[in-house]
Design an enzyme around this catalytic site. Structure first.
Site, PDB file in Angstrom:
ATOM      1  N   GLN A  18     -14.842   2.260  -5.784  1.00 24.79           N
ATOM      2  CA  GLN A  18     -14.021   1.150  -5.482  1.00 24.79           C
ATOM      3  C   GLN A  18     -12.710   1.251  -5.227  1.00 24.79           C
ATOM      4  OE1 GLN A  18     -15.762  -2.845  -7.027  1.00 24.79           O
ATOM      5  NE2 GLN A  18     -16.057  -1.311  -8.740  1.00 24.79           N
ATOM      6  N   HIS A  69     -14.475   0.976  -0.466  1.00 24.30           N
ATOM      7  CA  HIS A  69     -13.236   0.131  -0.049  1.00 24.30           C
ATOM      8  C   HIS A  69     -12.095   0.836   0.592  1.00 24.30           C
ATOM      9  CE1 HIS A  69     -14.730  -2.908  -3.474  1.00 24.30           C
ATOM     10  NE2 HIS A  69     -15.551  -3.139  -2.272  1.00 24.30           N
ATOM     11  N   TYR A  92       0.791  -1.171  -0.020  1.00 23.67           N
ATOM     12  CA  TYR A  92      -0.091   0.224   0.056  1.00 23.67           C
ATOM     13  C   TYR A  92       0.755   1.319  -0.028  1.00 23.67           C
ATOM     14  CZ  TYR A  92      -4.044  -2.947   0.185  1.00 23.67           C
ATOM     15  OH  TYR A  92      -4.964  -3.887  -0.257  1.00 23.67           O
ATOM     16  N   ASP A 107      -7.597   5.238  -4.626  1.00 21.39           N
ATOM     17  CA  ASP A 107      -7.078   6.519  -5.059  1.00 21.39           C
ATOM     18  C   ASP A 107      -7.884   7.890  -4.777  1.00 21.39           C
ATOM     19  OD1 ASP A 107      -7.486   5.467  -8.208  1.00 21.39           O
ATOM     20  OD2 ASP A 107      -8.464   7.273  -7.537  1.00 21.39           O
ATOM     21  N   THR A 153     -15.184  -1.144 -14.172  1.00 24.82           N
ATOM     22  CA  THR A 153     -15.013  -2.087 -13.273  1.00 24.82           C
ATOM     23  C   THR A 153     -15.403  -3.637 -14.039  1.00 24.82           C
ATOM     24  OG1 THR A 153     -15.840  -2.918 -10.915  1.00 24.82           O
ATOM     25  CG2 THR A 153     -17.513  -1.515 -12.231  1.00 24.82           C
ATOM     26  N   LEU A 208     -14.467  -0.808 -21.479  1.00 27.03           N
ATOM     27  CA  LEU A 208     -13.789  -1.475 -22.637  1.00 27.03           C
ATOM     28  C   LEU A 208     -14.314  -2.702 -23.303  1.00 27.03           C
ATOM     29  CD1 LEU A 208      -9.738  -1.052 -21.802  1.00 27.03           C
ATOM     30  CD2 LEU A 208     -11.244   0.364 -22.993  1.00 27.03           C
ATOM     31  N   GLU A 209     -14.854  -3.285 -22.252  1.00 33.14           N
ATOM     32  CA  GLU A 209     -15.753  -4.669 -22.760  1.00 33.14           C
ATOM     33  C   GLU A 209     -16.784  -4.740 -21.874  1.00 33.14           C
ATOM     34  OE1 GLU A 209     -12.345  -7.070 -22.216  1.00 33.14           O
ATOM     35  OE2 GLU A 209     -12.722  -7.204 -20.027  1.00 33.14           O
TER      36      GLU A 209
HETATM   37  C1  BV8 Z   1     -17.616  -8.741   1.759  1.00 34.66           C
HETATM   38  C2  BV8 Z   1      -9.545  -2.718  -1.855  1.00 34.66           C
HETATM   39  C3  BV8 Z   1     -18.846  -9.525   3.596  1.00 34.66           C
HETATM   40  C4  BV8 Z   1      -8.127  -3.427  -1.685  1.00 34.66           C
HETATM   41  C5  BV8 Z   1     -10.914  -4.302  -2.552  1.00 34.66           C
HETATM   42  C6  BV8 Z   1     -20.804 -13.472  -3.002  1.00 34.66           C
HETATM   43  C7  BV8 Z   1     -21.469 -12.418  -2.410  1.00 34.66           C
HETATM   44  C8  BV8 Z   1     -20.939 -11.349  -1.553  1.00 34.66           C
HETATM   45  C9  BV8 Z   1     -19.545 -11.461  -1.320  1.00 34.66           C
HETATM   46  C10 BV8 Z   1     -18.669 -12.607  -1.962  1.00 34.66           C
HETATM   47  C11 BV8 Z   1     -19.258 -13.398  -2.862  1.00 34.66           C
HETATM   48  N1  BV8 Z   1     -18.351 -14.370  -3.049  1.00 34.66           N
HETATM   49  C12 BV8 Z   1     -17.414 -13.900  -2.623  1.00 34.66           C
HETATM   50  C13 BV8 Z   1     -17.247 -12.888  -1.782  1.00 34.66           C
HETATM   51  C14 BV8 Z   1     -16.532 -12.033  -0.912  1.00 34.66           C
HETATM   52  C15 BV8 Z   1     -15.669 -10.946  -1.631  1.00 34.66           C
HETATM   53  C16 BV8 Z   1     -15.769 -11.119  -3.150  1.00 34.66           C
HETATM   54  O1  BV8 Z   1     -16.499 -10.499  -3.846  1.00 34.66           O
HETATM   55  N2  BV8 Z   1     -14.638 -12.079  -3.949  1.00 34.66           N
HETATM   56  C17 BV8 Z   1     -14.726 -12.155  -5.176  1.00 34.66           C
HETATM   57  C18 BV8 Z   1     -13.318 -12.007  -5.626  1.00 34.66           C
HETATM   58  C19 BV8 Z   1     -15.694 -13.179  -5.784  1.00 34.66           C
HETATM   59  N3  BV8 Z   1     -16.182  -9.731  -1.420  1.00 34.66           N
HETATM   60  C20 BV8 Z   1     -15.687  -9.155  -0.402  1.00 34.66           C
HETATM   61  O2  BV8 Z   1     -14.870  -9.827   0.552  1.00 34.66           O
HETATM   62  C21 BV8 Z   1     -16.323  -7.959   0.188  1.00 34.66           C
HETATM   63  N4  BV8 Z   1     -16.467  -7.985   1.455  1.00 34.66           N
HETATM   64  O3  BV8 Z   1     -18.379  -9.321   1.030  1.00 34.66           O
HETATM   65  O4  BV8 Z   1     -17.971  -8.641   3.094  1.00 34.66           O
HETATM   66  C22 BV8 Z   1     -19.157  -9.237   5.056  1.00 34.66           C
HETATM   67  C23 BV8 Z   1     -20.571  -9.528   5.603  1.00 34.66           C
HETATM   68  C24 BV8 Z   1     -20.516  -9.156   7.019  1.00 34.66           C
HETATM   69  C25 BV8 Z   1     -19.368  -8.774   7.808  1.00 34.66           C
HETATM   70  C26 BV8 Z   1     -18.099  -8.831   7.078  1.00 34.66           C
HETATM   71  C27 BV8 Z   1     -18.041  -8.869   5.926  1.00 34.66           C
HETATM   72  C28 BV8 Z   1     -15.047  -6.970   0.242  1.00 34.66           C
HETATM   73  C29 BV8 Z   1     -14.502  -6.752  -1.082  1.00 34.66           C
HETATM   74  C30 BV8 Z   1     -13.220  -5.514  -1.267  1.00 34.66           C
HETATM   75  C31 BV8 Z   1     -12.006  -5.839  -1.478  1.00 34.66           C
HETATM   76  N5  BV8 Z   1     -11.147  -4.944  -1.615  1.00 34.66           N
HETATM   77  N6  BV8 Z   1     -10.270  -3.454  -2.878  1.00 34.66           N
HETATM   78  C32 BV8 Z   1      -7.251  -2.702  -2.794  1.00 34.66           C
HETATM   79  O5  BV8 Z   1      -7.514  -1.886  -3.455  1.00 34.66           O
HETATM   80  O6  BV8 Z   1      -6.142  -3.169  -2.800  1.00 34.66           O
HETATM   81  S1  BV8 Z   1     -11.533  -5.165  -4.015  1.00 34.66           S
HETATM   82  C33 BV8 Z   1     -10.526  -4.526  -5.677  1.00 34.66           C
HETATM   83  O7  BV8 Z   1     -11.066  -5.387  -6.555  1.00 34.66           O
HETATM   84  C34 BV8 Z   1     -11.354  -3.336  -6.002  1.00 34.66           C
HETATM   85  O8  BV8 Z   1     -11.544  -2.378  -4.851  1.00 34.66           O
HETATM   86  C35 BV8 Z   1     -12.444  -3.554  -6.819  1.00 34.66           C
HETATM   87  O9  BV8 Z   1     -13.516  -3.281  -5.887  1.00 34.66           O
HETATM   88  C36 BV8 Z   1     -12.173  -4.801  -7.160  1.00 34.66           C
HETATM   89  C37 BV8 Z   1     -12.300  -5.084  -8.655  1.00 34.66           C
HETATM   90  O10 BV8 Z   1     -11.419  -4.156  -9.383  1.00 34.66           O
HETATM   91  P1  BV8 Z   1     -11.933  -3.502 -10.472  1.00 34.66           P
HETATM   92  O11 BV8 Z   1     -12.266  -1.983  -9.873  1.00 34.66           O
HETATM   93  O12 BV8 Z   1     -13.237  -3.742 -11.155  1.00 34.66           O
HETATM   94  O13 BV8 Z   1     -11.000  -3.491 -11.527  1.00 34.66           O
HETATM   95  P2  BV8 Z   1     -10.510  -4.831 -12.479  1.00 34.66           P
HETATM   96  O14 BV8 Z   1      -9.023  -4.540 -12.807  1.00 34.66           O
HETATM   97  O15 BV8 Z   1     -11.447  -5.997 -11.923  1.00 34.66           O
HETATM   98  O16 BV8 Z   1     -11.268  -4.231 -13.735  1.00 34.66           O
HETATM   99  C38 BV8 Z   1     -10.920  -3.166 -14.304  1.00 34.66           C
HETATM  100  C39 BV8 Z   1     -11.979  -2.824 -15.308  1.00 34.66           C
HETATM  101  O17 BV8 Z   1     -11.926  -1.725 -15.986  1.00 34.66           O
HETATM  102  C40 BV8 Z   1     -12.232  -3.946 -16.486  1.00 34.66           C
HETATM  103  O18 BV8 Z   1     -13.591  -4.211 -16.606  1.00 34.66           O
HETATM  104  C41 BV8 Z   1     -11.753  -3.262 -17.672  1.00 34.66           C
HETATM  105  O19 BV8 Z   1     -12.252  -3.778 -18.806  1.00 34.66           O
HETATM  106  C42 BV8 Z   1     -11.873  -1.749 -17.301  1.00 34.66           C
HETATM  107  N7  BV8 Z   1     -11.039  -1.005 -18.102  1.00 34.66           N
HETATM  108  C43 BV8 Z   1      -9.527  -0.873 -18.163  1.00 34.66           C
HETATM  109  N8  BV8 Z   1      -9.338   0.210 -18.738  1.00 34.66           N
HETATM  110  C44 BV8 Z   1     -10.468   1.156 -18.644  1.00 34.66           C
HETATM  111  C45 BV8 Z   1     -11.467   0.284 -18.476  1.00 34.66           C
HETATM  112  N9  BV8 Z   1     -12.814   0.713 -18.716  1.00 34.66           N
HETATM  113  C46 BV8 Z   1     -12.650   2.053 -19.380  1.00 34.66           C
HETATM  114  N10 BV8 Z   1     -11.769   2.661 -19.474  1.00 34.66           N
HETATM  115  C47 BV8 Z   1     -10.543   2.219 -19.679  1.00 34.66           C
HETATM  116  N11 BV8 Z   1      -9.264   2.859 -20.137  1.00 34.66           N
END
Ligand code: BV8
Length: 239
Positions: free
Chosen positions: A88, A106, A53, A91, A173, A199-200
């Site tokens: 999410q 987040h 971080y 920054d 996202t 992008l997709e």
């Molecule tokens: C919780 C901080 C419960 C850290 C992050 C089912 C239901 C509910 C929950 C779950 C479930 N199954 C599993 C879970 C738990 C889990 C989860 O969802 N896991 C996933 C992997 C399945 N969720 C959690 O744990 C959450 N908490 O559920 O708590 C609870 C209940 C009671 C009591 C206590 C707890 C917490 C999740 C938060 C984790 N922290 N971030 C850090 O930043 O280091 S997650 C992190 O990844 C981000 O914050 C963001 O949220 C996440 C996804 O990232 P994106 O932002 O989408 O980025 P990504 O790279 O994936 O995609 C980029 C996108 O941009 C792409 O689509 C791309 O095409 C596009 N793009 C790229 N360039 C461009 C563009 N678009 C336009 N223009 C461009 N130029």
């Protein structure tokens, strides 16, 4: 009064030079999620997590908001209704771009959290494991980031906004992480028009009524211009 709720992800910051999570060269390609973005990972190796971080905090301080961030700030300033940005991202590019109503569901790199007393304070650029909490003096400082398995911030307020949204937009996202990925279903069930700018198509792309493909600096700018009447709206889907 009309309300627009906008969820942003790493993709809106990509053109500012911050890598996303799931791109080939992205953050998760360099680190295992379990090691750097979970409480267990932090307990196992606090040095690794704090330095992960620290590096992102340093990078975020060196990059600038892009046209997409600035367009959302213009929308908030000039739109006749309410504009809420739920990000999410950890920054501060939305704020640097001029947005004021930003909800960091987040957490934020610029904030430090005391694991002992829940006190929050502005994070130093470089944190170290065992930093002292300025309020309770416990050596329990940690990055103020919501890790996997932790409850995202401001969820009640976010669901209240989704209940009142006339338009829900998701920008840059991948729709992989919940509960954020579930917001589109919530907004739709409350009658909002839903639009995805990416992008997709994301993992929940099929749940959106409208999709605009392209880099956020173009798609968000065009979308905001249309909402503010500066451009004639295109027919959804023709992009
Ligand atoms: C919780 C901080 C419960 C850290 C992050 C089912 C239901 C509910 C929950 C779950 C479930 N199954 C599993 C879970 C738990 C889990 C989860 O969802 N896991 C996933 C992997 C399945 N969720 C959690 O744990 C959450 N908490 O559920 O708590 C609870 C209940 C009671 C009591 C206590 C707890 C917490 C999740 C938060 C984790 N922290 N971030 C850090 O930043 O280091 S997650 C992190 O990844 C981000 O914050 C963001 O949220 C996440 C996804 O990232 P994106 O932002 O989408 O980025 P990504 O790279 O994936 O995609 C980029 C996108 O941009 C792409 O689509 C791309 O095409 C596009 N793009 C790229 N360039 C461009 C563009 N678009 C336009 N223009 C461009 N130029």
């Amino acid at each position: 009064m009309s309300k627009i709720v906008i969820l942003t992800g790493a993709g809106i910051s990509a053109e500012s030079g911050i890598e996303t999570f799931r791109a080939e060269d992205g953050l998760w390609a360099q680190h295992r999620v379990e090691d750097v973005a979970t409480p267990e990972g932090f307990a196992r190796n606090p040095e690794l997590v704090v330095s992960f971080y620290n590096a992102r905090r340093k990078q975020a301080a060196e990059v600038s908001p892009n046209a997409a961030h600035k367009a959302l700030a213009r929308l908030e300033q000039l739109y006749a209704g309410q504009v809420i940005v739920v990000t999410q991202n950890v920054d501060d590019l939305h704020e640097k771009g001029g947005s004021q109503n930003v909800m960091h569901m987040h957490g934020a790199l610029k904030s430090a959290l005391c694991a002992a007393c829940d006190h929050r304070w502005p994070a130093p650029m470089v944190m170290a494991p065992g930093d002292i909490c300025p309020k309770c003096s416990a050596p329990a400082a940690r990055p103020d980031i919501v890790w996997f398995g932790e409850m995202p911030y401001e969820m009640d307020a976010i669901f209240d906004h989704l209940a009142e949204a006339d338009i829900f937009a998701a920008i840059g996202t991948s729709g992989n992480v919940y509960p954020a990925a579930g917001f589109v279903a919530e907004a739709r069930s409350n009658g909002a028009h839903t639009i995805e700018l990416n992008l997709e198509r994301s993992a929940v792309g099929n749940q959106f009524a409208e999709h605009r493909t392209g880099p956020a600096t173009r798609t968000v700018t065009d979308w905001v211009d249309e909402l503010l009447g500066a451009k004639t709206p295109t027919r959804p889907g023709f992009r």
